[in-house]
Design a protein around this motif. Structure first.
Motif, PDB file in Angstrom:
ATOM      1  N   ASN A 306      35.958  71.858  -8.342  1.00  0.00           N
ATOM      2  CA  ASN A 306      34.622  72.416  -8.610  1.00  0.00           C
ATOM      3  C   ASN A 306      34.583  73.156  -9.938  1.00  0.00           C
ATOM      4  N   ASN A 307      35.656  73.881 -10.216  1.00  0.00           N
ATOM      5  CA  ASN A 307      35.714  74.621 -11.479  1.00  0.00           C
ATOM      6  C   ASN A 307      35.882  73.680 -12.668  1.00  0.00           C
ATOM      7  N   GLN A 308      36.595  72.584 -12.465  1.00  0.00           N
ATOM      8  CA  GLN A 308      36.764  71.603 -13.540  1.00  0.00           C
ATOM      9  C   GLN A 308      35.402  71.069 -13.979  1.00  0.00           C
ATOM     10  N   VAL A 309      34.535  70.814 -13.011  1.00  0.00           N
ATOM     11  CA  VAL A 309      33.191  70.312 -13.322  1.00  0.00           C
ATOM     12  C   VAL A 309      32.376  71.386 -14.040  1.00  0.00           C
ATOM     13  N   LYS A 310      32.416  72.607 -13.512  1.00  0.00           N
ATOM     14  CA  LYS A 310      31.601  73.684 -14.087  1.00  0.00           C
ATOM     15  C   LYS A 310      32.025  74.016 -15.510  1.00  0.00           C
ATOM     16  N   ILE A 311      33.316  74.070 -15.757  1.00  0.00           N
ATOM     17  CA  ILE A 311      33.790  74.430 -17.098  1.00  0.00           C
ATOM     18  C   ILE A 311      33.290  73.422 -18.134  1.00  0.00           C
ATOM     19  N   VAL A 312      33.318  72.141 -17.774  1.00  0.00           N
ATOM     20  CA  VAL A 312      32.806  71.118 -18.693  1.00  0.00           C
ATOM     21  C   VAL A 312      31.290  71.234 -18.830  1.00  0.00           C
ATOM     22  N   ASP A 313      30.593  71.442 -17.706  1.00  0.00           N
ATOM     23  CA  ASP A 313      29.132  71.571 -17.756  1.00  0.00           C
ATOM     24  C   ASP A 313      28.693  72.777 -18.579  1.00  0.00           C
ATOM     25  N   PHE A 314      29.487  73.839 -18.557  1.00  0.00           N
ATOM     26  CA  PHE A 314      29.128  75.070 -19.284  1.00  0.00           C
ATOM     27  C   PHE A 314      29.523  75.019 -20.766  1.00  0.00           C
TER      28      PHE A 314
END
Length: 567
Positions: A306-314
């Motif tokens: 979940n954090n992998q996705v968020k870090i890229v999205d941010f």
């Protein structure tokens, strides 16, 4: 079948924050008539004179024992507050000069002074303790704790005086660099007052409080206690501090806290991923150590999908990319390590490639002076090497870059293992197989076959078999693989005869690919003597998956039968 994706995190050690010189050093010596009330006991007057003579002649090398210690005790335990102030000032001056280790006997009066109700005494005595801990020999830290100073220091954390707070926090920070003291500080109840001071408006206090809390995060039990006391939201909030040291300490503390999965979950729940937004913002800090620590914290947070996705999205990739080209080796290593974890999530592959990171990874692979950077670059390419991205990786020159690293004799085994793992995954693609066959003037396969039996690293040998095993999926390469010295059949025999389940498995798997070749290849397999070995394996207590591969191989070699094998 073979190659696990990398998930890295680790515990980060920090240097202590500097203690505050909140109390200025006396500019000149004074005599007793200027310092004290006229009426003194004889022993107190004598103590004053003894200490003045000592301070005038001391160069820092003299131990505080005998008459000097008794003089300090006389002043410290006096009912005259002015004499206590003088004793604390003497300790403060001594602490700036003394080069030898303190003793419990010497600290006993000082700890008594720390507990004084007089603010001047508290300020000078707490500064002395801080100096002894910070500037004295390493054993001072443990001696100070053994002498019972922690309880008094913890009480000072609740002082209303910012100088006292600053000195107490600074001393705690330094004491917490000793492994023995980290748990003792928590046991003495220091976490809650330190967390309160971490929100202080005084930058010195805030800096030392966050430094102390950071040093406490090095122990796993302390991390759980910090989380229970509400430290995580405070650390996240303080990432927005204007003080680079506070930013650094809080990013490092969060990085250490993120070692535990439950703590990563807690962090990501704050403000919908606020911690990741703040850390990404710190990637643009003008202070190198802050950028580096933000990378390390993001790397650890990126251990979860979940954090992998968020870090890229941010926007994490845009923040990390410039750091791959920094001259700061530690920062570059941290940035590519973060990318490696972000590349684990399949949905991030397109974003990483669109950010034009493949040429950067190629360049980092050539950083032969920095094996850690090479390892992370190769690991990132391995994670990106899904079926849909193999052609992109090939077009960017990554296959050749990985091959150059693998075949360079000076490459450390740990780097070669990472490069070979990436090549083994890429070799499953048809275009990559054709490209690899042409490398090194068509000798790439032969060189990898040689490494599969001669390399010192078991993991490297295993990965090399994985490369040539995938090349065997291409029937046009079978003559090359069978005519090399050693041949693929000889390598397979070596694998099967080890008796190691992993090697037996990969050997039979590679053989199954050859068994689907043309008549000439099948005759070579049939005449190799390997069938007899496989028949024996079928009779033994061999893993079911291996038996299925053996059955498929034998079926492929039967006349007028077509078999299939799968990885």
């Amino acid at each position: 079948l073979y190659f696990r994706r990398f998930d890295a995190f680790g515990d980060r050690s920090m240097m202590p924050a500097s203690c505050c010189g909140c109390l200025p050093r006396r500019q000149k010596k004074t005599n007793s008539s200027e310092l004290y009330e006229p009426l003194l006991l004889d022993k107190e007057r004598q103590a004053v004179n003894d200490l003045l003579r000592f301070l005038q002649n001391d160069d820092g090398g003299t131990a505080i024992t005998g008459d000097r210690l008794r003089a300090l005790q006389t002043l410290a335990y006096s009912e005259n507050v002015d004499l206590q102030r003088s004793a604390s000032l003497c300790y403060s001056e001594i602490s700036e000069k003394m080069t030898g280790a303190v003793t419990e006997a010497m600290l006993e009066p000082l700890i008594f002074l720390v507990q004084s109700a007089d603010m001047e005494v508290q300020t000078a005595s707490s500064l002395a303790l801080s100096n002894f801990a910070l500037f004295g020999p390493a054993e001072n830290k443990d001696i100070i704790v053994k002498a019972g100073a922690l309880r008094a220091l913890t009480m000072l954390l609740s002082s209303e005086n910012v100088d006292v707070q600053c000195n107490a926090c600074g001393c705690m920070t330094t004491l917490a660099t000793s492994e023995r003291n980290k748990s003792e500080i928590v046991t003495n109840g220091a976490i809650l007052p330190l967390l309160k001071l971490a929100k202080s408006r005084d930058s010195r206090v805030q800096r030392n409080a966050t430094g102390a809390l950071l040093n406490l995060t090095h122990l796993e039990p302390n991390r759980y206690e910090l989380a229970r006391c509400g430290a995580i939201p405070i650390f996240v909030s303080l990432l927005q501090s204007r003080d680079p040291d506070v930013q650094f300490y809080c990013a490092a503390a969060l990085s250490n806290m993120a070692v535990q999965e439950e703590h990563r979950i807690l962090m990501s729940q704050i403000g919908g991923g606020e911690v990741m937004r703040h850390l990404i913002a710190l990637l643009s800090s003008t202070v190198g150590k802050v950028r580096c620590q933000a990378c390390l914290a993001l790397r650890n947070l990126a251990s979860d999908a979940n954090n992998q996705v968020k870090i890229v999205d941010f926007g994490g990739l845009r923040g990390l990319r410039p750091l791959l080209d920094t001259s700061d080796v530690e920062c570059c290593t941290a940035a590519v390590a973060a990318l490696r974890n972000l590349s684990i999530y399949n949905g991030n592959e397109i974003a990483l490639i669109r950010e034009k990171l493949l040429p950067e990874l190629n360049r980092l692979l050539a950083s032969d002076a920095h094996p850690d950077i090479q390892c992370h670059a190769a690991g990132t390419l391995r994670n990106l090497a899904t079926e849909d991205q193999k052609d992109e990786i090939l077009s960017a020159g990554c296959v050749e870059a990985l091959a150059n690293v693998l075949l360079e004799p000076r490459t450390p085994d740990v780097v070669s293992s990472e490069a070979s793992a990436a090549l083994a995954v890429l070799a499953a693609g048809e275009k990559c197989q054709e490209s690899m066959a042409m490398l090194r003037d068509g000798k790439f396969a032969q060189l990898v076959l040689e490494m599969s039996v001669s390399a010192n690293s078991s993991e490297l040998r295993y990965n090399c078999v994985g490369i040539v095993g995938h090349l065997a999926l291409n029937a046009e390469l079978h003559p090359l693989l069978l005519e090399s010295k050693p041949s693929l059949l000889e390598v397979i025999r070596t694998c099967v005869e080890t008796g190691d389940v992993g090697y037996v498995h990969i050997g039979v798997w590679a053989l199954s690919h050859l068994s689907e070749g043309d008549d000439k290849t099948q005759h070579c397999v049939a005449d190799s003597g390997l069938m007899e070995i496989l028949e024996e394996l079928m009779k033994e207590d061999t893993a079911e998956e291996i038996k299925q591969l053996i059955s498929a191989t034998m079926k492929s070699l039967q006349p007028n039968n077509e078999g299939t094998s799968s990885l």
